[in-house]
Design a protein around this motif. Structure first.
Motif, mmCIF file in Angstrom:
data_model
loop_
_atom_site.group_PDB
_atom_site.id
_atom_site.type_symbol
_atom_site.label_atom_id
_atom_site.label_comp_id
_atom_site.label_asym_id
_atom_site.label_seq_id
_atom_site.Cartn_x
_atom_site.Cartn_y
_atom_site.Cartn_z
ATOM 1 N N GLU A 315 4.346 -2.408 6.963
ATOM 2 C CA GLU A 315 3.373 -1.318 6.938
ATOM 3 C C GLU A 315 3.985 -0.053 6.345
ATOM 4 O O GLU A 315 3.357 0.643 5.524
ATOM 5 C CB GLU A 315 2.877 -1.045 8.360
ATOM 6 C CG GLU A 315 2.030 -2.145 8.974
ATOM 7 C CD GLU A 315 0.609 -2.160 8.415
ATOM 8 O OE1 GLU A 315 0.252 -1.189 7.707
ATOM 9 O OE2 GLU A 315 -0.114 -3.130 8.683
ATOM 10 N N CYS A 318 4.534 -0.319 2.426
ATOM 11 C CA CYS A 318 3.267 -0.237 1.689
ATOM 12 C C CYS A 318 2.681 1.170 1.754
ATOM 13 O O CYS A 318 2.093 1.653 0.776
ATOM 14 C CB CYS A 318 2.280 -1.254 2.252
ATOM 15 S SG CYS A 318 2.785 -2.969 2.008
ATOM 16 N N LYS A 331 2.132 -8.104 3.784
ATOM 17 C CA LYS A 331 2.935 -7.052 4.418
ATOM 18 C C LYS A 331 3.985 -7.664 5.349
ATOM 19 O O LYS A 331 5.129 -7.208 5.400
ATOM 20 C CB LYS A 331 2.032 -6.111 5.210
ATOM 21 C CG LYS A 331 1.128 -5.238 4.361
ATOM 22 C CD LYS A 331 0.291 -4.329 5.250
ATOM 23 C CE LYS A 331 -0.660 -3.471 4.435
ATOM 24 N NZ LYS A 331 -1.498 -2.605 5.298
#
Length: 531
Positions: A315, A318, A331
């Motif tokens: 997370e 990204c 992810k």
């Protein structure tokens, strides 16, 4: 003399009293005996009835207990039967999974057999070509012999040179000509073989290197946990080794307890398991309570913490790169790359570098910067899968990206970044260039000092063992070897052939990341003194 009347009266009364008291006493005694006898009879009859009642109650309780024990036994049998059936079902599932894995392995072996057959055919073709070249070389030697004879006769006719002098001049001229032609022929054949076999050889070699890299880099498979004192080693092992076996079974890693002071080594090819085991061991050492139940609890908690860290890392990466919406499974794979290394380089850091490099180059070429950065970030996601699935990491990553809805451009860029698939867009070419730049940057991929020094020494020794070589130097962190030759012993064509031979020997005998440039330096120096 007779008694007086008063005394006779007292004697008579005493006799009457005696005769009257004795029967009364005897009667009372007899009555007491009879009463006692009747009481004993009544008491015996009551005890018999009590005994019968107690025996009846005991028999009823025994029958009740028997029925309860039979019911409990039936329940135990049913429970054992259910547990046995559950174990049978689990065993059947494991056997089915094993059978599926064996089927996959069999398919993989069939594919490898087909590849080996193809390679064997290629080698047969190459052998035929070599045979034909030998025939051509033999014909050429015959022609050269005829020319040599003709030139000798001509030299004898027009020159006053001796036979030996003419022969030496002719051989020198022919040697240079033949060596030049042989060098050109070798270069032509090498270029042809490279064009034909490059794609197949690269796929096989890359796949083998990726799967076996963990075997050649010890720091990629082990980690250490420091202990405050060596007494904890005995507690980690446990009585008859029960603690260490429980830890290995729960964590899936090997625990090595040796004579090294204050250190326990954890070994596993799965970096995620190894990290979870490290956290669990550190917590057990800090807590001091080391037993099988506590070990299972610590490993379970550490595994959950590592999984949470994986999700948070994916997370965070990204979010920082601002690449738009990326599917959660991708992810998670990016998060797993945090614990994956290649030649000591973090694969996640490498992916971020490739993302940035691809974006910079795309901006210079007026391409879609966001698309190029997305391709760069996802190009190595297959390395989070290649320990558990068959195939190279490029093919696995491309298939995973396709399943998660990524565009065809991204899928092709992932598949082609090691040239295993044909590039279909400029973005695939950007991935090849950015991946090479990130991997070959000095310091990007580290080695232990001992292995680094040995590799440099091996490079220099491979170069200096050839004739005519004066010195050899490994420079640029071992990415180039510069060879100095004697100009009187090695001419230009021989120098070119020498660089080719050294490069082939390095490929065959050394393991190294990236590429190694071989530079052969031949120079002539002339000096004079001005007086």
């Amino acid at each position: 003399m007779p008694a007086p009347p008063k005394e006779r009266e007292d004697i008579v009364l005493a006799a009457i009293s005696v005769y009257t008291t004795v029967p009364a006493v005897v009667g009372a005694a007899l009555a007491g005996y009879i009463i006692r006898f009747m009481i004993d009879k009544l008491t015996e009859r009551g005890a018999l009835q009590t005994k019968k009642r107690i025996l009846a109650e005991a028999q009823r309780e025994a029958e009740q207990t028997k029925r309860e024990m039979e019911l409990q036994a039936k329940q135990n049998v049913i429970q054992r039967r259910e547990e046995f059936e559950a174990e049978v079902r689990q065993t059947r599932n494991e056997l089915r999974q094993t059978e599926r894995r064996l089927d996959k392995r069999e398919d993989s072996l069939d594919e490898k057999e087909a590849l080996l057959n193809k390679k064997e055919k290629f080698l047969e073709t190459a052998e035929k070509n070599v045979t034909e070249q030998r025939k051509e070389l033999s014909l050429l030697e015959d022609r050269l012999a005829a020319l040599d004879e003709k030139k000798q006769q001509e030299l004898y006719r027009i020159s006053s040179l001796t036979r030996e002098e003419a022969k030496r001049m002719l051989l020198e001229s022919l040697r240079e000509e033949v060596e030049s032609e042989c060098t050109d022929m070798v270069n032509e054949k090498v270029a042809h073989a490279t064009r034909v076999a490059q794609q197949e050889a690269r796929r096989i070699v890359v796949d083998s290197i990726e799967r076996c890299a963990a075997e050649t880099t010890s720091e990629a498979t082990v980690c250490t946990v420091e202990l405050p004192n060596d007494d904890l080693k005995g507690r980690i092992i446990g009585r008859e080794g029960r603690n260490i076996r429980s830890f290995e079974k729960a964590s899936g890693v090997d625990v090595i307890v040796d004579d090294t002071p204050g250190v326990v080594v954890l070994s596993s090819f799965d970096s995620v398991r190894r990290e979870a085991a490290r956290l669990a061991m550190e917590r057990l050492v800090a807590d001091g309570r080391i037993h099988p139940a506590r070990i299972e609890e610590a490993v379970k908690q550490a595994t959950a913490d590592v999984e949470r860290a994986i999700n948070e890392t994916g997370e965070e990466v990204c979010y920082e790169l601002e690449l738009g919406k990326i599917p959660d499974p991708l992810k998670r794979l990016l998060g797993r790359l945090k614990f994956r290394t290649s030649f000591g380089q973090s694969v996640l850091d490498h992916s971020v570098q490739v993302c940035e490099l691809a974006g910079l180059m795309a901006a210079e070429l007026d391409l879609d910067v966001q698309l190029a950065r997305r391709c760069g970030l996802l190009h190595d996601i297959g390395k989070a899968l290649d320990h558990h699935h068959e195939g190279s990491h490029a093919a696995l990553g491309a298939e995973e990206a396709r399943r998660r809805g990524e565009s065809a451009t991204v899928v092709n860029a992932i598949a082609a970044h090691h040239e295993e698939a044909a590039p279909e867009s400029l973005y695939a070419g950007l991935m090849i260039a950015a991946d090479t730049i990130s991997a070959s940057r000095p310091g990007a991929r580290r080695e232990t000092l001992e292995r680094y020094v040995k590799r440099l020494e091996r490079l220099e020794n491979l170069a200096t063992q050839h004739g005519g070589v004066v010195r050899a130097f490994a420079i640029q962190a071992g990415r180039e070897v510069r060879v100095l030759v004697n100009s009187n012993k090695v001419h230009d064509q021989a120098a070119e052939r020498l660089s080719h031979d050294i490069a082939r020997e390095i490929e065959e005998e050394l393991q190294y990341p990236g590429e190694i440039l071989v530079t052969v330096v031949r120079e002539s120096r002339f000096q004079d003194v001005a007086h």
